[in-house]
Scaffold this motif. Structure first.
Motif, PDB file in Angstrom:
ATOM      1  N   TRP A 369      49.581  50.155  38.103  1.00  0.00           N
ATOM      2  CA  TRP A 369      48.321  49.688  38.272  1.00  0.00           C
ATOM      3  C   TRP A 369      47.593  50.471  37.116  1.00  0.00           C
ATOM      4  N   SER A 370      46.416  49.796  36.564  1.00  0.00           N
ATOM      5  CA  SER A 370      45.573  50.363  35.387  1.00  0.00           C
ATOM      6  C   SER A 370      44.417  49.401  35.137  1.00  0.00           C
ATOM      7  N   ASN A 371      43.514  50.254  34.584  1.00  0.00           N
ATOM      8  CA  ASN A 371      42.202  49.394  33.981  1.00  0.00           C
ATOM      9  C   ASN A 371      42.320  48.571  33.058  1.00  0.00           C
ATOM     10  N   ILE A 372      43.472  48.480  32.291  1.00  0.00           N
ATOM     11  CA  ILE A 372      43.859  47.947  31.218  1.00  0.00           C
ATOM     12  C   ILE A 372      44.936  46.820  31.208  1.00  0.00           C
ATOM     13  N   GLN A 373      45.372  46.929  32.443  1.00  0.00           N
ATOM     14  CA  GLN A 373      46.578  46.023  32.751  1.00  0.00           C
ATOM     15  C   GLN A 373      46.197  44.310  32.486  1.00  0.00           C
ATOM     16  N   LYS A 374      47.119  43.717  31.841  1.00  0.00           N
ATOM     17  CA  LYS A 374      47.080  42.388  31.692  1.00  0.00           C
ATOM     18  C   LYS A 374      47.409  41.720  32.675  1.00  0.00           C
ATOM     19  N   ASN A 375      48.077  42.021  33.598  1.00  0.00           N
ATOM     20  CA  ASN A 375      48.324  41.278  35.087  1.00  0.00           C
ATOM     21  C   ASN A 375      47.164  41.805  35.889  1.00  0.00           C
ATOM     22  N   ALA A 376      46.502  40.501  36.199  1.00  0.00           N
ATOM     23  CA  ALA A 376      45.238  40.915  37.179  1.00  0.00           C
ATOM     24  C   ALA A 376      45.539  41.366  38.151  1.00  0.00           C
ATOM     25  N   ASP A 377      46.820  40.961  38.910  1.00  0.00           N
ATOM     26  CA  ASP A 377      47.122  41.601  40.334  1.00  0.00           C
ATOM     27  C   ASP A 377      47.107  43.053  40.170  1.00  0.00           C
ATOM     28  N   PHE A 378      47.283  43.706  39.029  1.00  0.00           N
ATOM     29  CA  PHE A 378      47.532  45.081  39.036  1.00  0.00           C
ATOM     30  C   PHE A 378      46.492  45.851  38.185  1.00  0.00           C
ATOM     31  N   ARG A 379      45.420  45.349  38.415  1.00  0.00           N
ATOM     32  CA  ARG A 379      44.290  45.930  37.450  1.00  0.00           C
ATOM     33  C   ARG A 379      43.285  46.704  38.445  1.00  0.00           C
ATOM     34  N   LEU A 380      43.021  47.631  37.887  1.00  0.00           N
ATOM     35  CA  LEU A 380      42.206  48.630  38.619  1.00  0.00           C
ATOM     36  C   LEU A 380      40.795  48.624  37.927  1.00  0.00           C
TER      37      LEU A 380
END
Length: 515
Positions: A369-380
């Motif tokens: 998970w990340s605030n810069i994840q490209k995958n919206a399902d794993f964006r924080l």
């Protein structure tokens, strides 16, 4: 809590100066919180969210300077305000009577400074495009440090620059090295024959310091801004940068650096690689080796590989560099963990450094998970609690809106260190420390108290909490990479030797802790 607010009418300071003043003011004894900023709606919105917006501040206009002080109980508020005013005075430009001419406009500076050919724009994003256009129309190259600039303005400015044969680096361009002079965030590296074009500030810094460590040197480092390789912008600046380095007799090898580009833009850039006439190393995070090779480029899967290949192609006899055994080090870490400790948390100042580690863990088949994840399902969203393996880029716009970049003021990240330590499922906290021009004068020293507090919390709970740190810098930086690394090791922190090795180590810890 008492809030003291001062509004200085029609008093302008650039955003970089105000970031620096805010950082120093927050370090004064007796200050709980201090804030210096122009009276823009964005900055007032930040103050309102913090509960610090008074009626006087609400009435401030965009050309007014706001000074906000929250003093600790018993502190001398008037004395603290005087100290903050003194910091601002020291940041103010010298007067003409002091022997230095002060220019009030870009046009007057361009006309008055013989040989001037570049302007650095570091004003609020609402005004940055206007100032950049003035600079370009005055025949100046532009490096735009400012962020929060509309993409439509970026496209228009870059097209104007292209038509005039000028560079338009940015917006949100944090790093460049032009004719051996580092601009904004940059490191002291030796001159050489390797040119870099980068849509990533810390990514380009990492390649430049790794080239230096391997015995090579940098001819030019051209920043493009983080959106340059987006579908909308279309790689205008990166293409112009490649062409400029291809024509530069001092550059023998070109290195391209970017986070994942848009597919159509990657194709456009690789077409330039095919006709560059010089060796080109391509490090696009999560990029296609097949596509790079087909274009005649040299694919790099990571920053260290990019630097090594560039040094090799430049014909430099590389310096011996110590190797870090990530697998053996991870075995040692996991043997000390308590039951249930299985997650890695990354707290980064550099977006590309965060990406490189995050993708390394993801490529092991693990959810991240990340605030810069490209995958919206794993964006924080910024400020959200961590989940599983979490990697946060504190330099992202969501964290820096109205605040200094964490390379200048790491306060937000410092707070998060202690919070992460309270989670019994956390096995390791991974961090970067970025040295060089523009960065905090002692990033390790200011962070060590929080690391030590986190270690104490874990120990009191019967757990071992591993801290992993990478220091981005050179032996020529002040402070030096050796001095900062030694301070971390003395505190029981494992220090990795490159961003690539940081990712490999984090991946091994994550895999073994969940096995």
């Amino acid at each position: 809590m008492s809030i003291t607010a001062v509004v200085r009418k029609n008093t302008y300071f650039d955003s970089v100066s105000l970031m620096s003043v805010s950082t120093r003011a927050n370090g004064l004894d007796g200050v709980d919180q201090a804030f210096t900023a122009m009276g823009t709606e964005m900055n007032k919105g930040v103050l309102e969210n913090l509960g610090l917006l008074t009626d006087e501040l609400r009435a401030a206009e965009s050309g007014d300077l706001m000074i906000v002080l929250v003093a600790e109980d018993g502190a001398d508020t008037e004395a603290l305000l005087a100290e903050i005013e003194d910091l601002l005075t020291r940041k103010a430009p010298a007067s003409a009577g002091g022997g230095e001419v002060t220019y009030r406009t870009i046009a007057s500076a361009a006309a008055g400074i013989d040989g001037a050919n570049l302007a650095v724009v570091a004003v609020n994003g609402a005004y940055a495009a206007r100032e950049a256009r003035k600079a370009l129309e005055s025949g100046l190259h532009v490096m735009m440090f400012s962020d929060n600039v509309a993409v439509e303005d970026e496209i228009a400015l870059k097209n104007l620059a292209h038509d005039k044969g000028l560079f338009m680096m940015g917006p949100d361009c944090g790093t460049a090295i032009i004719n051996n002079i580092a601009l904004c965030f940059g490191n002291k590296v030796r001159p050489g024959s390797i040119g870099i074009v980068a849509a990533s500030g810390t990514g380009s810094q990492e390649v430049s310091v790794r080239v230096h460590a391997l015995g090579g040197g940098v001819s030019q480092l051209i920043g493009t801004g983080g959106r340059d390789l987006s579908e909308q912008v279309g790689g205008i600046m990166m293409v112009d940068g490649i062409r400029a380095l291809a024509a530069d007799p001092a550059t023998d090898v070109i290195v391209l650096v970017s986070k994942p580009p848009a597919a159509s833009v990657e194709k456009k850039v690789l077409a330039e690689v095919a006709t560059a006439g010089k060796p080109v190393v391509v490090w696009f995070i999560d990029g296609s080796e097949e596509a790079v090779t087909a274009a005649g480029g040299h694919f790099a899967a990571g920053s260290l590989q990019a630097a090594r290949k560039a040094v090799e192609l430049a014909g430099v006899e590389g310096s011996a560099v110590e190797e870090f055994d990530a697998e053996a080090a991870a075995d040692a870490v996991v043997s000390r963990l308590a039951e249930g400790q299985k997650y890695v948390r990354g707290l980064f100042c550099g977006g590309t450094l965060c990406d490189e580690t995050m993708y390394a863990v993801r490529d092991a088949g693990l959810d991240v998970w990340s605030n810069i994840q490209k995958n919206a399902d794993f964006r924080l969203p910024a400020g959200s609690a961590s989940r599983g393996h979490t990697f946060l880029d504190f330099g992202d716009d969501d964290f820096t809106n109205g605040r200094p970049h964490p390379m200048i003021d790491p306060a937000l990240r410092i707070e998060r260190i202690v919070e992460e330590a309270k989670d019994p499922e956390v096995a390791a906290i991974v961090m970067d420390f970025v040295l060089g021009f523009g960065s905090h004068e002692d990033p390790v020293g200011t962070t060590l108290p929080a690391i030590e507090e986190a270690q104490r919390l874990a120990k009191d709970a019967g757990r071992h909490l591993e801290f992993v740190a990478y220091v981005l810098g050179t032996d020529l930086d002040t402070p030096s990479v050796a001095a900062q690394s030694a301070a971390l090791r003395a505190a029981g922190v494992t220090v990795t030797l490159s961003s690539t090795e940081t990712g490999l180590f984090a991946r091994e810890i994550a895999k073994k802790a969940q096995a």
